[in-house]
Write a protein that holds these residues in place. Structure first.
Motif, PDB file in Angstrom:
ATOM      1  N   THR A 253       7.473  38.620  57.151  1.00 17.95           N
ATOM      2  CA  THR A 253       8.356  38.759  55.995  1.00 17.95           C
ATOM      3  C   THR A 253       9.269  39.981  56.097  1.00 17.95           C
ATOM      4  OG1 THR A 253       6.856  40.165  54.735  1.00 17.95           O
ATOM      5  CG2 THR A 253       6.512  37.762  54.574  1.00 17.95           C
ATOM      6  N   LEU A 254      10.152  40.100  55.126  1.00 14.63           N
ATOM      7  CA  LEU A 254      10.994  41.293  55.026  1.00 14.63           C
ATOM      8  C   LEU A 254      10.142  42.542  54.820  1.00 14.63           C
ATOM      9  CD1 LEU A 254      13.917  39.996  52.767  1.00 14.63           C
ATOM     10  CD2 LEU A 254      14.062  40.664  55.186  1.00 14.63           C
ATOM     11  N   GLY A 255       9.015  42.406  54.136  1.00 18.84           N
ATOM     12  CA  GLY A 255       8.100  43.532  53.968  1.00 18.84           C
ATOM     13  C   GLY A 255       7.531  43.994  55.296  1.00 18.84           C
TER      14      GLY A 255
ATOM     15  N   THR B 153      -5.663  54.642  62.077  1.00 18.20           N
ATOM     16  CA  THR B 153      -4.850  53.712  61.310  1.00 18.20           C
ATOM     17  C   THR B 153      -3.922  54.514  60.406  1.00 18.20           C
ATOM     18  OG1 THR B 153      -6.595  52.041  61.349  1.00 18.20           O
ATOM     19  CG2 THR B 153      -4.882  51.779  59.693  1.00 18.20           C
ATOM     20  N   VAL B 154      -2.634  54.169  60.461  1.00 17.43           N
ATOM     21  CA  VAL B 154      -1.624  54.828  59.642  1.00 17.43           C
ATOM     22  C   VAL B 154      -1.116  53.802  58.625  1.00 17.43           C
ATOM     23  CG1 VAL B 154       0.650  55.943  59.650  1.00 17.43           C
ATOM     24  CG2 VAL B 154      -0.969  56.358  61.537  1.00 17.43           C
ATOM     25  N   PHE B 155      -1.259  54.148  57.347  1.00 20.10           N
ATOM     26  CA  PHE B 155      -0.832  53.253  56.276  1.00 20.10           C
ATOM     27  C   PHE B 155       0.512  53.709  55.724  1.00 20.10           C
ATOM     28  CE2 PHE B 155      -5.558  53.157  55.800  1.00 20.10           C
ATOM     29  CZ  PHE B 155      -5.740  51.828  56.159  1.00 20.10           C
ATOM     30  N   LEU B 156       1.440  52.764  55.598  1.00 18.34           N
ATOM     31  CA  LEU B 156       2.701  53.013  54.905  1.00 18.34           C
ATOM     32  C   LEU B 156       2.694  52.180  53.622  1.00 18.34           C
ATOM     33  CD1 LEU B 156       5.435  52.946  57.722  1.00 18.34           C
ATOM     34  CD2 LEU B 156       4.292  54.913  56.691  1.00 18.34           C
ATOM     35  N   ILE B 157       3.076  52.805  52.539  1.00 19.16           N
ATOM     36  CA  ILE B 157       3.175  52.091  51.271  1.00 19.16           C
ATOM     37  C   ILE B 157       4.419  51.210  51.328  1.00 19.16           C
ATOM     38  CG2 ILE B 157       3.410  52.323  48.759  1.00 19.16           C
ATOM     39  CD1 ILE B 157       0.736  53.368  49.949  1.00 19.16           C
ATOM     40  N   THR B 158       4.257  49.959  50.941  1.00 15.75           N
ATOM     41  CA  THR B 158       5.366  49.017  50.963  1.00 15.75           C
ATOM     42  C   THR B 158       6.506  49.504  50.073  1.00 15.75           C
ATOM     43  OG1 THR B 158       3.800  47.210  51.288  1.00 15.75           O
ATOM     44  CG2 THR B 158       5.983  46.609  50.495  1.00 15.75           C
TER      45      THR B 158
ATOM     46  N   ALA C 241       7.347  44.786  47.601  1.00 13.68           N
ATOM     47  CA  ALA C 241       5.938  44.823  47.196  1.00 13.68           C
ATOM     48  C   ALA C 241       5.431  43.491  46.655  1.00 13.68           C
ATOM     49  CB  ALA C 241       5.721  45.928  46.163  1.00 13.68           C
ATOM     50  N   HIS C 242       6.306  42.654  46.165  1.00 14.06           N
ATOM     51  CA  HIS C 242       5.888  41.363  45.600  1.00 14.06           C
ATOM     52  C   HIS C 242       5.773  40.264  46.648  1.00 14.06           C
ATOM     53  CE1 HIS C 242      10.220  41.058  45.986  1.00 14.06           C
ATOM     54  NE2 HIS C 242      10.101  39.747  45.880  1.00 14.06           N
ATOM     55  N   ILE C 243       6.224  40.528  47.858  1.00  9.45           N
ATOM     56  CA  ILE C 243       6.238  39.481  48.892  1.00  9.45           C
ATOM     57  C   ILE C 243       4.850  39.334  49.500  1.00  9.45           C
ATOM     58  CG2 ILE C 243       7.243  38.743  51.084  1.00  9.45           C
ATOM     59  CD1 ILE C 243       9.754  40.332  50.359  1.00  9.45           C
ATOM     60  N   ASN C 244       4.389  38.092  49.536  1.00  7.01           N
ATOM     61  CA  ASN C 244       3.056  37.773  50.028  1.00  7.01           C
ATOM     62  C   ASN C 244       3.155  36.515  50.900  1.00  7.01           C
ATOM     63  OD1 ASN C 244       0.551  36.091  49.793  1.00  7.01           O
ATOM     64  ND2 ASN C 244      -0.204  37.908  48.726  1.00  7.01           N
ATOM     65  N   SER C 245       2.674  36.595  52.136  1.00  3.98           N
ATOM     66  CA  SER C 245       2.793  35.463  53.069  1.00  3.98           C
ATOM     67  C   SER C 245       2.143  34.197  52.524  1.00  3.98           C
ATOM     68  CB  SER C 245       2.189  35.821  54.422  1.00  3.98           C
ATOM     69  OG  SER C 245       2.971  36.788  55.076  1.00  3.98           O
ATOM     70  N   SER C 246       1.020  34.327  51.860  1.00  9.93           N
ATOM     71  CA  SER C 246       0.330  33.142  51.314  1.00  9.93           C
ATOM     72  C   SER C 246       1.188  32.436  50.276  1.00  9.93           C
ATOM     73  CB  SER C 246      -1.009  33.544  50.689  1.00  9.93           C
ATOM     74  OG  SER C 246      -1.851  34.094  51.658  1.00  9.93           O
ATOM     75  N   ILE C 247       1.811  33.198  49.412  1.00 11.56           N
ATOM     76  CA  ILE C 247       2.683  32.606  48.387  1.00 11.56           C
ATOM     77  C   ILE C 247       3.904  31.970  49.040  1.00 11.56           C
ATOM     78  CG2 ILE C 247       4.158  33.125  46.401  1.00 11.56           C
ATOM     79  CD1 ILE C 247       2.063  35.313  45.670  1.00 11.56           C
TER      80      ILE C 247
END
Length: 150
Positions: A15-17, A115-120, A125-131
């Motif tokens: 996704t774009l995210g 592991t390095v986490f980046l906040i979306t 933030a609303h984009i979800n692959s399952s949806i």
């Protein structure tokens, strides 16, 4: 030493995210390996070779990004690529709980792996692959959420 990060996921779809996390990650790492994995718990909606092509097209011309597929433990793949980092995006606290558990196991399997986490970014933030898969399955237009046309 070159700072190499893996960005692993099933990316079904990418996704774009996801794209945003990779592009932002380039400010932290010398190279990012987008690693499209086979998830034994998921049946793919988009064939893995098709997705690989879409992701490669998205980053065409960016020589610090490599796109691969893999079917092994992520911690072992990191050793092969001499990657000491995993790049992951977090949309919310639910993502954090899930990703934190995975990062602990990866660190156990490969003590050199951080592991390095980046906040979306808020725009994604609303984009979800399952949806996205579900909307597409029933004929909805999902192209506004993807960096390519599906």
């Amino acid at each position: 030493m070159e700072r190499v990060a893996l960005f692993p996921g099933s990316f079904d779809p990418f996704t774009l995210g996801h794209e945003d996390i990779v592009r932002r990650g380039l400010s932290l790492f010398d190279k990012i390996v987008v690693s499209v994995g086979h998830n034994s718990k998921k049946r793919r909606y988009i064939p893995i070779e098709t997705m690989l092509g879409h992701i490669q097209q998205t980053f065409q011309g960016e020589n610090r990004i490599e796109v691969i597929t893999y079917d092994e433990l992520t911690a072992e793949l990191a050793k092969q690529y001499q990657a000491n980092y995993l790049l992951r995006g977090l949309r919310n606290t639910t993502d954090f709980e899930y990703e934190n558990s995975i990062s602990q196991v990866n660190r156990y399997l490969n003590t050199q792996l951080e592991t390095v986490f980046l906040i979306t970014s808020p725009a994604y933030a609303h984009i979800n692959s399952s949806i996205i898969r579900e909307v597409h399955r029933y004929g909805g237009d999902v192209n506004a959420f993807l960096p390519y046309e599906l």
